[in-house]
Scaffold this motif. Structure first.
Motif, mmCIF file in Angstrom:
data_model
loop_
_atom_site.group_PDB
_atom_site.id
_atom_site.type_symbol
_atom_site.label_atom_id
_atom_site.label_comp_id
_atom_site.label_asym_id
_atom_site.label_seq_id
_atom_site.Cartn_x
_atom_site.Cartn_y
_atom_site.Cartn_z
ATOM 1 N N ILE A 238 -32.814 34.980 16.302
ATOM 2 C CA ILE A 238 -32.441 35.629 15.034
ATOM 3 C C ILE A 238 -31.206 34.657 14.501
ATOM 4 O O ILE A 238 -31.026 34.430 13.404
ATOM 5 C CB ILE A 238 -31.522 36.859 15.303
ATOM 6 C CG1 ILE A 238 -32.586 38.052 15.494
ATOM 7 C CG2 ILE A 238 -30.750 37.443 14.155
ATOM 8 C CD1 ILE A 238 -32.145 39.650 15.912
ATOM 9 N N TRP A 239 -30.231 34.048 15.342
ATOM 10 C CA TRP A 239 -29.208 33.151 14.822
ATOM 11 C C TRP A 239 -30.002 31.770 14.609
ATOM 12 O O TRP A 239 -29.393 31.263 13.577
ATOM 13 C CB TRP A 239 -28.276 32.761 15.970
ATOM 14 C CG TRP A 239 -27.571 34.053 16.151
ATOM 15 C CD1 TRP A 239 -27.701 35.015 17.380
ATOM 16 C CD2 TRP A 239 -26.566 34.632 15.371
ATOM 17 N NE1 TRP A 239 -26.800 35.963 17.163
ATOM 18 C CE2 TRP A 239 -26.313 36.204 16.041
ATOM 19 C CE3 TRP A 239 -26.013 34.440 14.059
ATOM 20 C CZ2 TRP A 239 -25.188 36.669 15.575
ATOM 21 C CZ3 TRP A 239 -25.006 35.430 13.586
ATOM 22 C CH2 TRP A 239 -24.703 36.525 14.340
ATOM 23 N N ALA A 241 -32.970 31.701 12.875
ATOM 24 C CA ALA A 241 -33.246 31.898 11.569
ATOM 25 C C ALA A 241 -32.376 32.011 10.546
ATOM 26 O O ALA A 241 -32.696 31.519 9.404
ATOM 27 C CB ALA A 241 -33.923 33.602 11.679
ATOM 28 N N ILE A 242 -31.050 32.434 11.123
ATOM 29 C CA ILE A 242 -30.036 32.517 9.958
ATOM 30 C C ILE A 242 -29.658 30.915 9.541
ATOM 31 O O ILE A 242 -29.395 30.534 8.314
ATOM 32 C CB ILE A 242 -28.729 33.191 10.525
ATOM 33 C CG1 ILE A 242 -29.003 34.561 10.705
ATOM 34 C CG2 ILE A 242 -27.618 32.952 9.601
ATOM 35 C CD1 ILE A 242 -28.077 35.348 11.609
ATOM 36 N N VAL A 243 -29.421 30.208 10.652
ATOM 37 C CA VAL A 243 -29.065 28.637 10.287
ATOM 38 C C VAL A 243 -30.011 28.205 9.627
ATOM 39 O O VAL A 243 -29.779 27.317 8.498
ATOM 40 C CB VAL A 243 -28.702 28.031 11.676
ATOM 41 C CG1 VAL A 243 -28.515 26.404 11.273
ATOM 42 C CG2 VAL A 243 -27.563 28.632 12.524
ATOM 43 N N ALA A 244 -31.546 28.328 9.836
ATOM 44 C CA ALA A 244 -32.333 27.825 9.124
ATOM 45 C C ALA A 244 -32.527 28.151 7.487
ATOM 46 O O ALA A 244 -32.950 27.274 6.986
ATOM 47 C CB ALA A 244 -33.745 28.061 9.862
ATOM 48 N N ALA A 245 -32.496 29.314 7.439
ATOM 49 C CA ALA A 245 -32.252 29.884 6.127
ATOM 50 C C ALA A 245 -31.359 29.186 5.390
ATOM 51 O O ALA A 245 -31.543 28.967 4.045
ATOM 52 C CB ALA A 245 -32.109 31.459 6.020
ATOM 53 N N LEU A 246 -30.214 29.235 5.797
ATOM 54 C CA LEU A 246 -29.012 28.628 5.119
ATOM 55 C C LEU A 246 -29.438 27.270 4.656
ATOM 56 O O LEU A 246 -28.931 26.446 3.711
ATOM 57 C CB LEU A 246 -27.691 28.475 5.801
ATOM 58 C CG LEU A 246 -27.186 30.234 6.012
ATOM 59 C CD1 LEU A 246 -25.967 30.070 6.755
ATOM 60 C CD2 LEU A 246 -26.777 30.676 4.630
ATOM 61 N N ILE A 247 -29.899 26.474 5.574
ATOM 62 C CA ILE A 247 -30.332 24.951 5.652
ATOM 63 C C ILE A 247 -31.448 24.829 4.295
ATOM 64 O O ILE A 247 -31.285 24.046 3.544
ATOM 65 C CB ILE A 247 -30.896 24.712 6.759
ATOM 66 C CG1 ILE A 247 -29.845 24.236 7.715
ATOM 67 C CG2 ILE A 247 -31.663 23.051 6.573
ATOM 68 C CD1 ILE A 247 -30.278 23.917 9.138
ATOM 69 N N VAL A 248 -32.448 25.665 4.562
ATOM 70 C CA VAL A 248 -33.486 25.829 3.380
ATOM 71 C C VAL A 248 -32.882 26.195 2.165
ATOM 72 O O VAL A 248 -33.215 25.377 0.968
ATOM 73 C CB VAL A 248 -34.508 27.020 4.026
ATOM 74 C CG1 VAL A 248 -35.688 26.999 2.469
ATOM 75 C CG2 VAL A 248 -35.333 26.340 5.019
ATOM 76 N N GLY A 249 -31.929 27.321 2.036
ATOM 77 C CA GLY A 249 -31.379 27.610 0.750
ATOM 78 C C GLY A 249 -30.806 26.343 0.090
ATOM 79 O O GLY A 249 -30.893 26.202 -1.097
ATOM 80 N N MET A 250 -29.817 25.560 0.801
ATOM 81 C CA MET A 250 -28.986 24.735 0.251
ATOM 82 C C MET A 250 -30.006 23.325 0.016
ATOM 83 O O MET A 250 -29.734 22.613 -1.028
ATOM 84 C CB MET A 250 -28.030 24.061 1.420
ATOM 85 C CG MET A 250 -26.599 24.973 1.527
ATOM 86 S SD MET A 250 -25.374 24.567 2.261
ATOM 87 C CE MET A 250 -26.144 24.409 4.116
ATOM 88 N N GLY A 287 -33.492 29.223 23.076
ATOM 89 C CA GLY A 287 -32.570 30.412 23.133
ATOM 90 C C GLY A 287 -33.245 31.804 23.487
ATOM 91 O O GLY A 287 -34.381 31.961 23.673
ATOM 92 N N MET A 288 -32.418 32.733 23.718
ATOM 93 C CA MET A 288 -33.158 34.082 23.798
ATOM 94 C C MET A 288 -33.530 34.757 22.611
ATOM 95 O O MET A 288 -33.104 34.010 21.394
ATOM 96 C CB MET A 288 -31.858 35.124 24.237
ATOM 97 C CG MET A 288 -31.336 34.636 25.546
ATOM 98 S SD MET A 288 -29.884 35.838 26.031
ATOM 99 C CE MET A 288 -30.589 37.747 26.006
ATOM 100 N N ARG A 289 -34.620 35.606 22.488
ATOM 101 C CA ARG A 289 -35.295 35.767 21.231
ATOM 102 C C ARG A 289 -34.389 36.904 20.580
ATOM 103 O O ARG A 289 -34.751 36.920 19.264
ATOM 104 C CB ARG A 289 -36.637 36.371 21.653
ATOM 105 C CG ARG A 289 -37.513 35.372 22.407
ATOM 106 C CD ARG A 289 -39.073 35.828 22.541
ATOM 107 N NE ARG A 289 -38.962 37.160 23.053
ATOM 108 C CZ ARG A 289 -40.203 37.716 23.352
ATOM 109 N NH1 ARG A 289 -41.206 37.384 22.927
ATOM 110 N NH2 ARG A 289 -40.109 38.748 24.061
ATOM 111 N N VAL A 290 -33.613 37.771 21.194
ATOM 112 C CA VAL A 290 -32.885 38.721 20.372
ATOM 113 C C VAL A 290 -31.448 38.909 20.898
ATOM 114 O O VAL A 290 -31.126 38.679 21.881
ATOM 115 C CB VAL A 290 -33.650 40.058 20.639
ATOM 116 C CG1 VAL A 290 -32.513 41.001 19.878
ATOM 117 C CG2 VAL A 290 -34.976 40.333 20.115
#
Length: 290
Positions: A238-239, A241-250, A287-290
């Protein structure tokens, strides 16, 4: 030039946070249920239309429309799970892909038949309001979208870490056999996971509706972009995914400002390929999945 770059980064963070909502829901469903949900983007579309009709037909304001969109799509997720997806097991990978692809096509084409392909726009009480910070202009709607996404993700994190249901989800993700041995009910846990993922999609669709147009085909690009994001971050993390989403958005925002807007949708996949060449498991694949 510096102000222009900062403006693009701020805009990118806002859309990246919304991408994170979609990707986190997808990652949560995969991490716990091991189901690749290709109907995830259509849930975003349903959230957008729920917000649109709440404003245009019911006369709701922005906040009630967002709440209605989130609850409506959460209910849709419950109906989809109890009606169809409950039959899937952790080893039904191919069956899950075909089933969710079929659901995506049914929802998308059903929306096209009922609502037509005409894009809709929403006008809320915030309109084009913006906050001025020196030479920077921050759209109130984008700021609200960013804040709602962060609050929702933090609430999900607290739910997974501190509540009994959240701990059960993590246990099922980490060791399914052991979870079953201690008496956990996998179907009830799976239902909760899917409804949570759907609610995040509803929230994403609701906050996107005033920023972009709403139409029946809007979900497909989001689901493929979300897949790229969770692969960049590491499947089920999950974390990540958050980092990757911010990278993609910027990155998309900067590309739109300095390059060609038509290349924006391809950037997530370019980043995905480059990351996988260097780290085949993604940025946080260990990392852990959840």
């Amino acid at each position: 030039m510096t102000d222009f770059v900062l403006q693009l980064i701020i805009n990118g963070l806002a859309i990246g946070a919304v991408y994170a909502l979609v990707a986190v829901g997808l990652s949560l469903i995969y991490g716990v249920l091991e189901i690749v949900n290709f109907a995830h983007g259509e849930l975003v579309m349903l959230g957008g239309f729920a917000a649109f009709f709440a404003v245009s037909a019911l006369g709701f304001g922005y906040w009630p429309a967002i709440l209605l969109a989130t609850l409506t799509v959460a209910l849709a997720g419950l109906l989809l799970f109890d009606g169809v997806l409950y039959t899937l097991k952790s080893d039904d990978f191919q069956k899950g892909i075909l089933l969710t692809l079929g659901l995506a096509m049914i929802i998308q084409n059903g929306a096209l038949y009922l609502l037509r392909a005409t894009p809709r726009t929403i006008t809320t009480e915030y309109g084009f309001d913006a906050l001025q910070l020196g030479n920077l202009s921050i759209s109130v709607l984008r700021l609200i979208a960013f804040c709602l996404a962060i609050v929702a993700i933090m609430a999900l994190h607290a739910f997974l870490k501190w509540t009994r249901s959240g701990k059960a989800m993590r246990a099922l993700a980490q060791n399914r056999e052991a979870a079953l041995m201690v008496g956990m009910r996998p179907r009830a846990i799976a239902r909760t996971v899917f409804v949570l993922g759907a609610a995040l999609c509803g929230l994403a669709g609701g906050v996107l509706a005033p920023l972009y147009t709403v139409h029946p085909l809007m979900g497909m690009p989001f689901v493929f972009k979300a897949f790229a994001i969770i692969i960049i971050g590491g499947l089920g993390n999950i974390w990540g995914a958050i980092v990757a989403a911010l990278i993609v958005g910027m990155t998309e925002s900067l590309a739109g400002g300095f390059g060609s807007v038509v290349l924006q949708d391809a950037l997530a996949f370019i980043i995905m390929i480059l990351i996988l060449l260097a780290r085949p498991l993604g940025l946080f694949g260990k990392g852990m999945r959840v």
